[in-house]
Design a protein around this motif. Structure first.
Motif, short mmCIF file in Angstrom:
data_model
loop_
_atom_site.label_atom_id
_atom_site.label_comp_id
_atom_site.label_asym_id
_atom_site.label_seq_id
_atom_site.Cartn_x
_atom_site.Cartn_y
_atom_site.Cartn_z
N MET A 183 0.83 -1.19 0.00
CA MET A 183 0.00 0.00 0.00
C MET A 183 0.87 1.26 0.00
SD MET A 183 -3.02 0.89 2.67
CE MET A 183 -2.69 2.53 3.25
N LYS A 184 0.38 2.26 -0.69
CA LYS A 184 1.14 3.51 -0.79
C LYS A 184 1.11 4.23 0.56
CE LYS A 184 1.89 6.99 -4.12
NZ LYS A 184 1.23 8.10 -4.77
N ASP A 185 2.17 5.03 0.82
CA ASP A 185 2.20 5.81 2.05
C ASP A 185 1.12 6.87 2.03
OD1 ASP A 185 4.21 4.41 3.11
OD2 ASP A 185 5.80 5.83 2.55
N ARG A 186 0.76 7.35 3.21
CA ARG A 186 -0.19 8.45 3.30
C ARG A 186 0.45 9.69 2.66
NH1 ARG A 186 -2.62 10.03 8.81
NH2 ARG A 186 -0.43 10.08 9.43
N PRO A 187 -0.32 10.46 1.89
CA PRO A 187 0.27 11.67 1.33
C PRO A 187 0.62 12.67 2.43
CG PRO A 187 -2.04 11.47 0.71
CD PRO A 187 -1.69 10.23 1.46
N VAL A 188 1.68 13.43 2.20
CA VAL A 188 2.13 14.41 3.18
C VAL A 188 1.96 15.80 2.58
CG1 VAL A 188 4.05 15.23 4.58
CG2 VAL A 188 3.81 12.79 4.11
N ILE A 189 1.22 16.66 3.25
CA ILE A 189 1.09 18.03 2.75
C ILE A 189 1.65 19.01 3.76
CG2 ILE A 189 -0.89 17.55 1.24
CD1 ILE A 189 -2.69 18.80 3.35
N LEU A 190 2.18 20.12 3.25
CA LEU A 190 2.75 21.14 4.13
C LEU A 190 1.86 22.37 4.07
CD1 LEU A 190 5.12 22.41 5.80
CD2 LEU A 190 6.15 23.03 3.62
N TYR A 191 1.50 22.89 5.24
CA TYR A 191 0.68 24.11 5.29
C TYR A 191 1.46 25.20 6.02
CZ TYR A 191 -3.13 27.33 6.32
OH TYR A 191 -3.91 28.46 6.42
N VAL A 192 1.56 26.37 5.40
CA VAL A 192 2.31 27.48 5.98
C VAL A 192 1.35 28.65 6.25
CG1 VAL A 192 4.29 29.02 5.71
CG2 VAL A 192 4.26 26.81 4.54
N ASP A 193 1.31 29.10 7.50
CA ASP A 193 0.46 30.24 7.86
C ASP A 193 1.04 30.84 9.12
OD1 ASP A 193 -2.99 30.80 7.37
OD2 ASP A 193 -1.76 31.93 8.79
N ASP A 194 0.97 32.17 9.23
CA ASP A 194 1.58 32.78 10.41
C ASP A 194 0.64 32.80 11.62
OD1 ASP A 194 0.07 34.57 8.90
OD2 ASP A 194 1.02 36.29 9.88
N GLU A 195 -0.60 32.34 11.42
CA GLU A 195 -1.51 32.32 12.56
C GLU A 195 -1.71 30.89 13.07
OE1 GLU A 195 -5.01 34.82 13.46
OE2 GLU A 195 -4.65 35.59 11.43
N GLU A 196 -1.39 30.72 14.35
CA GLU A 196 -1.43 29.38 14.94
C GLU A 196 -2.82 28.74 14.81
OE1 GLU A 196 0.86 27.44 16.05
OE2 GLU A 196 2.55 28.84 16.06
N THR A 197 -3.85 29.57 15.00
CA THR A 197 -5.22 29.05 14.95
C THR A 197 -5.52 28.44 13.58
OG1 THR A 197 -5.70 30.97 16.30
CG2 THR A 197 -7.57 29.61 15.65
N ASN A 198 -5.08 29.15 12.54
CA ASN A 198 -5.29 28.63 11.19
C ASN A 198 -4.60 27.29 10.99
OD1 ASN A 198 -6.99 30.57 10.13
ND2 ASN A 198 -5.30 31.91 9.54
N LEU A 199 -3.38 27.20 11.55
CA LEU A 199 -2.62 25.95 11.42
C LEU A 199 -3.37 24.80 12.08
CD1 LEU A 199 0.98 27.27 12.23
CD2 LEU A 199 0.10 26.61 10.00
#
Lengths: 413, 123
Positions: free
Chosen positions: B1-17
Motif C-alpha cells: 500500500m502507498k504511504d499516506r500523502p504528506v502536505i505542508l501548510y504554511v500560515d503565520d496564525e497558529e489558529t489557522n494551522l
C-alpha cells in the motif's frame, strides 16, 4: 501663432504699399520734406517685414515699432501739411495713442470706436493742410480719403490681430480648464475607489481569518458531536445551522467587497451582451417566472463589448434582480439593446414600484438599501456602478413612483 | 500500500494551522509551519515525502508567492496552492498564469474544494 504672424505680414505689406503710394504722391507734388520721410518709413516697414519673416524679434515688439513708425509718418505729414493747427488733431492723436497702449483684454469694441474716430478726424485735418497750399488743391479729397483709409486699415488690422490672439488664447484656456475639471473628477473618483479598495481588502483579511476560525472550528465541533454525542445531535443541529448561515452571510458580504479592490482579473475579453443578459435571465428564471414577464429585444446586430465577462454578468444581474424586486405582485421587465454611435446601450425597464425622488441620488451609495436586514446589503447597485465605471461606461436611471424604473447602461464598443 | 500523502501548510496564525490540520489530517499527514522560513526548512527536511504545499499569502518577511518561488527552487515537482484571506490580486494572477501556483483558495476555506484539488493531484 502662425495666424498672428501672417496677420502681421499682411499689415507690413499694406504699410509698404501705402508709404510707397504716399511717397510717390508727394514726390509727384515735389515736396521733399514729405516724400523723404515717407520713403524712409517704407524702408523701415520693409526691414520689419524681413525681421518678422526671419523671426528675429517677437511679434509684439515688431507690432509696437511698426505702430510707432506709422504714427511718426502720419504726424510728420500732418505737421507739414499744416494739419497741426486743426482742432481735429485731438481726434486723431487721442485714439491712436489709446490704440497703442490699450490692452484689448475685455472690450474689443473700443478699437472699432478708435478707428472710426481717426477716420472722421482725417477730413478736417487734411482740409486744414490744404490751407497752407502745399498740395495741389484739385487732389484735396483724394489725399484726405487716402489718409483716412490708411489709418482705418491700420487700426482695424491691429484690432483683428489682437482679438484673434485673444480668442485663440481663451479657447485654449477653456479647453485646458475643462480637461482639468474632468481629470480632477476622474482622480477624485479613482482615489475614492482606491481607498475603498485598500480599506475593503484590509477589512476582508481581518474578517476572513476569524471567519475561518469560526467556520472550521464549528465544523470540527459538529463532527466531534456527531461522533461522541449522537443523542444530542438532533438538539444541536439547528444551532449549527444558524451559525453556518451567519458565517455564510458574513462571507458573502466580505466577498462582495472584493469588487472594490482595484486589482481585477482581465478586462480584455470580448463580451457578448446578448449572451450575458440571457445567462442572467436563465439563472433567475425560477425566481421570476411566476411573477414577471420578460420581454427581450436585441435589435442591435453588434452585441460585443470589450471588458470582463464575469463582472458584466454581475452588473447586469444586479439590475435585473432589482427590477424583479421592484415588482410586488405581477409585472413586466423589458430588456433591450441599442447601438448608439460608439456605445452599446442596455436598457432594463420594469413597471414596478419605482424609486422615490429623494432616493434616486442615493441608490449608488454603498450600503444604501430599502430592503429588510439580511435581504440586501445595499452594495448591489454600487457594485454595478463601479463595474460599469471600470468599463468606461455610464448608467442613467429614470424612475417614477408607481410607474416603474428604467436603467440604461452605456458601454463603449 | 502507498504511504499516506504528506502536505505542508504554511500560515503565520497558529489558529489557522490548528484548524487546517484538524480539517485535513484524515487520511493525510499534515506538516505545519508558522513562517515561510520554517516552511522552507520543513520542505528541505521532508522533500522526499511532501506531495503538496499550501501557503497563506500575507505573512511577515515573505508573502505566499515569494515563498512558493523559494520553495520551487528546492522542490519543483509538486503542486503549490495559496490560501488567503485577501482578494485575488495582480501578484496572484501572475503566479497563476505562470503556473507557479495551481489554484488560489480564499478563507474561510471550503474543505471540500481543497480536498478535491488535493485528491486530484495527490492521488
Amino acid at each position: 501663432m502662425r495666424n498672428e504672424r501672417s496677420f502681421y505680414l499682411f499689415f507690413v505689406i499694406t504699410a509698404c504699399i501705402s508709404t510707397l503710394f504716399f511717397g510717390g504722391y508727394y514726390l509727384n507734388a515735389g515736396i521733399p520734406e514729405l516724400y523723404i520721410p515717407i520713403f524712409s518709413a517704407f524702408a523701415l516697414f520693409a526691414i520689419y517685414g524681413v525681421l518678422c519673416f526671419l523671426r528675429f524679434v517677437s511679434l509684439l515688439w515688431l507690432f509696437r515699432i511698426s505702430i510707432t513708425t506709422t504714427l511718426a509718418a502720419i504726424f510728420h505729414q500732418i505737421y507739414f501739411t499744416g494739419g497741426i493747427q486743426s482742432h481735429a488733431l485731438v481726434g486723431l492723436v487721442t485714439p491712436t495713442l489709446l490704440a497703442f497702449f490699450y490692452k484689448p483684454v475685455s472690450d474689443r469694441h473700443i478699437f472699432m470706436v478708435v478707428s472710426v474716430a481717426c477716420l472722421i478726424s482725417m477730413f478736417p485735418l487734411s482740409n486744414t493742410g490744404y490751407a497752407r497750399n502745399l498740395l495741389p488743391s484739385d487732389s484735396m479729397s483724394v489725399h484726405a480719403l487716402m489718409c483716412a483709409i490708411f489709418i482705418f486699415a491700420m487700426i482695424s488690422i491691429y484690432t483683428l490681430l489682437f482679438r484673434r490672439a485673444l480668442i485663440v488664447k481663451n479657447k485654449e484656456l477653456g479647453k485646458s480648464m475643462n480637461e482639468l475639471k474632468k481629470t480632477t473628477q476622474k482622480l477624485v473618483q479613482s482615489e475614492k475607489m482606491a481607498s475603498l479598495g485598500v480599506l475593503s481588502a484590509g477589512v476582508a483579511h481581518e474578517i476572513n481569518n476569524p471567519l475561518n476560525f469560526i467556520q472550521n472550528g464549528v465544523e470540527a465541533l459538529s463532527k466531534k458531536i456527531r461522533e461522541d454525542h449522537k443523542d444530542k445531535e438532533k438538539e444541536l443541529e439547528p444551532l449549527f445551522k444558524i451559525v453556518k448561515e451567519g458565517i455564510n452571510r458574513a462571507t458573502k458580504i466580505v466577498k462582495s467587497l472584493s469588487h472594490f479592490s482595484r486589482k481585477v482579473p482581465g478586462m480584455n475579453e470580448q463580451c457578448n451582451i446578448k449572451d450575458i443578459i440571457e445567462n442572467c435571465l436563465l439563472i433567475l428564471r425560477n425566481k421570476i417566472k411566476h411573477k414577471v414577464k420578460v420581454i427581450t429585444d436585441f435589435s442591435s446586430p453588434d452585441q460585443k463589448v470589450k471588458g470582463n465577462e464575469g463582472r458584466l454578468h454581475q452588473a447586469v444581474m444586479n439590475i435585473i434582480v432589482n427590477a424583479e424586486q421592484a415588482i410586488k405582485s405581477r409585472g413586466t421587465i423589458k430588456i433591450s439593446t441599442i447601438r448608439k454611435g460608439d456605445f452599446l446601450d442596455i436598457i432594463i425597464e420594469d413597471d414596478g414600484e419605482g424609486i422615490p425622488k429623494e432616493n434616486i441620488s442615493k441608490i449608488n451609495d454603498p450600503f444604501f438599501t430599502t430592503k429588510a436586514p439580511g435581504e440586501g446589503t445595499g452594495l448591489g447597485l454600487f457594485i454595478t456602478y463601479s463595474i460599469i465605471h471600470e468599463h468606461n461606461g455610464r448608467i442613467d436611471v429614470i424612475s417614477s413612483v408607481g410607474l416603474g424604473t428604467t436603467f440604461t447602461i452605456s458601454l463603449p464598443i | 500500500m502507498k504511504d499516506r500523502p504528506v502536505i505542508l501548510y504554511v500560515d503565520d496564525e497558529e489558529t489557522n494551522l490548528l484548524l487546517f490540520r484538524m480539517a485535513f489530517e484524515n487520511g493525510r499527514e499534515v506538516l505545519l509551519a508558522n513562517s515561510p522560513n520554517e516552511g522552507l526548512i520543513k520542505l528541505t527536511e521532508n522533500r522526499e515525502r511532501i506531495t503538496a504545499v499550501i501557503s497563506d499569502m500575507h505573512m511577515p518577511k515573505m508573502n505566499g508567492v515569494q515563498f512558493v518561488n523559494e520553495a520551487r527552487k528546492e522542490l519543483n515537482t509538486i503542486p503549490y496552492f495559496i490560501l488567503s484571506g485577501y482578494f485575488y490580486d495582480d501578484e496572484i494572477d501572475l503566479a497563476l498564469k505562470e503556473k507557479k501556483i495551481l489554484k488560489f483558495f480564499t478563507k474561510p476555506f471550503d474543505k471540500a474544494e481543497i480536498e478535491g484539488y488535493l485528491n486530484e493531484t495527490n492521488s
